[in-house]
Design a protein around this motif. Structure first.
Motif, PDB file in Angstrom:
ATOM      1  N   LYS A  93      -6.097 -88.396 -49.526  1.00  0.00           N
ATOM      2  CA  LYS A  93      -4.828 -88.194 -50.129  1.00  0.00           C
ATOM      3  C   LYS A  93      -4.691 -90.298 -49.541  1.00  0.00           C
ATOM      4  O   LYS A  93      -4.028 -90.304 -49.965  1.00  0.00           O
ATOM      5  CB  LYS A  93      -3.655 -88.464 -48.293  1.00  0.00           C
ATOM      6  N   ILE A  94      -6.320 -90.511 -49.084  1.00  0.00           N
ATOM      7  CA  ILE A  94      -5.721 -92.010 -49.109  1.00  0.00           C
ATOM      8  C   ILE A  94      -6.818 -92.851 -49.664  1.00  0.00           C
ATOM      9  O   ILE A  94      -6.551 -93.882 -49.506  1.00  0.00           O
ATOM     10  CB  ILE A  94      -6.006 -92.211 -46.674  1.00  0.00           C
ATOM     11  N   MET A  95      -7.902 -92.466 -50.270  1.00  0.00           N
ATOM     12  CA  MET A  95      -8.222 -93.208 -51.533  1.00  0.00           C
ATOM     13  C   MET A  95      -7.721 -94.060 -52.181  1.00  0.00           C
ATOM     14  O   MET A  95      -6.902 -93.357 -52.528  1.00  0.00           O
ATOM     15  CB  MET A  95      -9.730 -92.422 -52.044  1.00  0.00           C
ATOM     16  N   GLY A  96      -9.036 -95.128 -52.216  1.00  0.00           N
ATOM     17  CA  GLY A  96      -8.329 -96.608 -52.299  1.00  0.00           C
ATOM     18  C   GLY A  96      -7.182 -97.394 -52.054  1.00  0.00           C
ATOM     19  O   GLY A  96      -6.516 -98.226 -53.165  1.00  0.00           O
ATOM     20  N   LEU A  97      -6.817 -96.823 -51.333  1.00  0.00           N
ATOM     21  CA  LEU A  97      -4.966 -98.048 -50.916  1.00  0.00           C
ATOM     22  C   LEU A  97      -5.726 -99.031 -49.791  1.00  0.00           C
ATOM     23  O   LEU A  97      -6.955 -98.541 -49.083  1.00  0.00           O
ATOM     24  CB  LEU A  97      -4.471 -96.452 -50.094  1.00  0.00           C
ATOM     25  N   LYS A  98      -4.678 -99.580 -49.821  1.00  0.00           N
ATOM     26  CA  LYS A  98      -4.843-100.807 -48.442  1.00  0.00           C
ATOM     27  C   LYS A  98      -4.573 -99.870 -47.058  1.00  0.00           C
ATOM     28  O   LYS A  98      -3.546 -99.096 -47.176  1.00  0.00           O
ATOM     29  CB  LYS A  98      -4.130-101.809 -48.725  1.00  0.00           C
ATOM     30  N   ARG A  99      -4.847-100.695 -45.837  1.00  0.00           N
ATOM     31  CA  ARG A  99      -4.610-100.212 -44.832  1.00  0.00           C
ATOM     32  C   ARG A  99      -3.007-100.213 -44.653  1.00  0.00           C
ATOM     33  O   ARG A  99      -2.871 -98.688 -43.948  1.00  0.00           O
ATOM     34  CB  ARG A  99      -4.844-101.242 -43.390  1.00  0.00           C
ATOM     35  N   ILE A 100      -2.130-100.872 -45.230  1.00  0.00           N
ATOM     36  CA  ILE A 100      -1.068-100.597 -44.627  1.00  0.00           C
ATOM     37  C   ILE A 100      -0.119 -99.308 -44.965  1.00  0.00           C
ATOM     38  O   ILE A 100       0.437 -98.727 -44.834  1.00  0.00           O
ATOM     39  CB  ILE A 100       0.059-101.765 -45.205  1.00  0.00           C
ATOM     40  N   GLU A 101      -0.614 -99.706 -46.511  1.00  0.00           N
ATOM     41  CA  GLU A 101      -0.156 -98.246 -46.883  1.00  0.00           C
ATOM     42  C   GLU A 101      -0.692 -96.361 -46.729  1.00  0.00           C
ATOM     43  O   GLU A 101      -0.275 -95.490 -46.832  1.00  0.00           O
ATOM     44  CB  GLU A 101      -1.113 -97.961 -48.560  1.00  0.00           C
ATOM     45  N   VAL A 102      -1.993 -96.657 -46.012  1.00  0.00           N
ATOM     46  CA  VAL A 102      -2.697 -95.719 -45.560  1.00  0.00           C
ATOM     47  C   VAL A 102      -1.387 -95.408 -43.720  1.00  0.00           C
ATOM     48  O   VAL A 102      -1.450 -94.081 -43.552  1.00  0.00           O
ATOM     49  CB  VAL A 102      -4.176 -95.944 -44.932  1.00  0.00           C
ATOM     50  N   ALA A 103      -1.585 -96.324 -43.518  1.00  0.00           N
ATOM     51  CA  ALA A 103      -0.764 -95.971 -42.215  1.00  0.00           C
ATOM     52  C   ALA A 103       0.863 -95.531 -43.003  1.00  0.00           C
ATOM     53  O   ALA A 103       1.543 -94.646 -41.853  1.00  0.00           O
ATOM     54  CB  ALA A 103      -0.321 -97.789 -41.884  1.00  0.00           C
ATOM     55  N   ALA A 104       0.874 -95.994 -43.870  1.00  0.00           N
ATOM     56  CA  ALA A 104       2.703 -94.845 -44.115  1.00  0.00           C
ATOM     57  C   ALA A 104       2.318 -93.681 -44.622  1.00  0.00           C
ATOM     58  O   ALA A 104       3.286 -92.713 -44.378  1.00  0.00           O
ATOM     59  CB  ALA A 104       3.114 -95.996 -45.672  1.00  0.00           C
ATOM     60  N   ILE A 105       1.213 -93.459 -45.253  1.00  0.00           N
ATOM     61  CA  ILE A 105       0.855 -92.081 -45.474  1.00  0.00           C
ATOM     62  C   ILE A 105       0.384 -90.633 -44.007  1.00  0.00           C
ATOM     63  O   ILE A 105       1.085 -90.260 -44.108  1.00  0.00           O
ATOM     64  CB  ILE A 105       0.209 -91.463 -46.506  1.00  0.00           C
ATOM     65  N   LEU A 106      -0.371 -91.801 -43.123  1.00  0.00           N
ATOM     66  CA  LEU A 106      -0.738 -91.178 -41.748  1.00  0.00           C
ATOM     67  C   LEU A 106      -0.263 -90.943 -40.693  1.00  0.00           C
ATOM     68  O   LEU A 106      -0.187 -90.922 -39.438  1.00  0.00           O
ATOM     69  CB  LEU A 106      -2.359 -90.856 -42.288  1.00  0.00           C
TER      70      LEU A 106
END
Length: 399
Positions: free
Chosen positions: A366-379
């Motif tokens: 779900k989070i591969m290739g994403l920046k940290r702020i984008e990871v937080a939005a998903i998880l």
């Protein structure tokens, strides 16, 4: 230091030596070869005492402590069954486990008889990979070895084939021996094999290749090209012996690969004779924690990273971040050991090492290739900044 000087110094100062013996050394078509076992026991008795032997001095000096890793339980079991006119095909895990159950007692009795004239009591130690993977059991095993050595008892180690399941098997006793180097803090790893040493090429392609007296950097060898197939009675081959030597080298421990059937071969080596192959230790040893982390179990999946992430891991000591992940293979859980591989533009890949993943495979996809702020939005906030922290990673792992 010249490798010969290094070898002489290491053998002279070794105080704890692990000696692994393959099935092809210990057996012949009729089963265990008593003459071979007796000669090895005589050598080990001399090495243990730091004493000399007629025609094959082991070098004088303080006593050494020894641990023996002995293969051949399956071969001994097969021979025992044949003597009782029970002929079975030992094919598949269950059959090999049953043959090992028959042969393990025979193997220990043979070693007891071989060491009895030297007044050396023996102890049977059967291990599964789970014994070294679980931290408490790892510590218990280490304490048991220390106590046996303190009692001046020779531990004879083998895999507990009868109860091991596929995911908990070491694969072969070369692997088991390399893990014991870490468990016990051994100084030298001696591997007795049916070959004269490490050959400079594949003998199946060129029968004239000679023995390499020294391997300067085992990590740089192309093992697939260099090594031939497995022995007919064992599970390993030179590939697994060099993989084990590479693991020991990472701990700063050298390996001596010797032709086990040559009389007094170990004593000749300790006396300074150039026999077999010396595998040099790494210049900079890794921590024993990282060694345990990397080899506690087989990787359960692979995380493929881009070239930028690979460069950061290899050259800048970085951790692996979600943005550098391009592909995930497998269905592993959080905390699992996984391979780290570089994904090239042409679709090829190369293994970089192993590490403990902070994310399960589904979450990582779900989070591969994403920046940290984008990871937080998903998880949400309950996430890790790193997929694999550099402290939980071993590059150039021998897997």
């Amino acid at each position: 230091m010249d490798w010969r000087e290094e070898k002489r110094a290491a053998l002279a100062h070794a105080r704890l030596v692990i000696i692994k013996i393959g099935s092809a050394v210990l057996t012949d078509p009729s089963g265990l070869c008593a003459a071979v076992l007796e000669n090895i026991a005589t050598q080990m008795a001399a090495l243990r005492g730091g004493l000399g032997m007629p025609d094959a001095p082991c070098g004088d000096g303080p006593a050494r402590r020894l641990i023996l890793v002995s293969s051949a339980a399956v071969a001994a079991g097969r021979a025992t069954l044949a003597r009782h006119e029970r002929h079975f095909d030992v094919v598949g895990l269950a059959a090999r486990q049953a043959a090992a159950a028959v042969g393990q007692g025979q193997l220990m009795r043979a070693w007891d008889r071989a060491f009895a004239p030297h007044g050396l009591p023996t102890a049977q130690v059967l291990l599964t990979r789970d014994d070294l993977r679980a931290r408490q059991r790892f510590l218990n095993a280490r304490n048991t070895f220390a106590e046996l050595l303190q009692w001046d008892v020779l531990p004879i180690v083998n895999e507990n084939d009868t109860v091991s399941v596929a995911e908990l098997k070491f694969g072969d006793n070369d692997c088991l021996s390399s893990l014991l180097v870490n468990l016990t803090g051994a100084d030298i790893f001696i591997n007795l094999t049916s070959a004269p040493g490490v050959l400079a090429g594949n003998p199946q392609e060129d029968p004239t290749v000679g023995v390499m007296p020294c391997v300067e950097n085992v990590g740089e060898l192309d093992l697939g090209k260099l090594c031939g197939g497995k022995t007919t009675v064992g599970t390993g081959g030179m590939y697994s012996k060099l993989t084990a030597a590479r693991r020991a080298a990472q701990l700063g421990v050298p390996t001596l690969i010797l032709p086990g059937r040559q009389p007094n071969i170990m004593c000749r080596a300790f006396a300074g004779e150039d026999v077999g192959t010396w595998v040099r230790p790494a210049e900079h040893a890794i921590s024993r924690r990282k060694f345990w982390l990397a080899y506690q179990s087989d990787p359960t999946g692979t995380v493929f990273v881009d070239t930028g992430a690979a460069e950061a891991l290899q050259n800048r000591g970085g951790s692996l971040l979600p943005g550098g992940v391009r592909q995930v293979e497998g269905n592993f859980q959080q905390g699992a050991l996984v391979r780290i591989a570089r994904l090239d533009a042409d679709g090829g890949s190369a293994t970089l090492g192993v590490g403990l993943s902070n994310y399960s495979a589904p979450d990582l996809r779900k989070i591969m290739g994403l920046k940290r702020i984008e990871v937080a939005a998903i998880l949400g906030d309950a996430h890790y900044p790193e997929v694999i922290h550099r402290d939980n990673m071993l590059l150039e792992a021998a897997v």
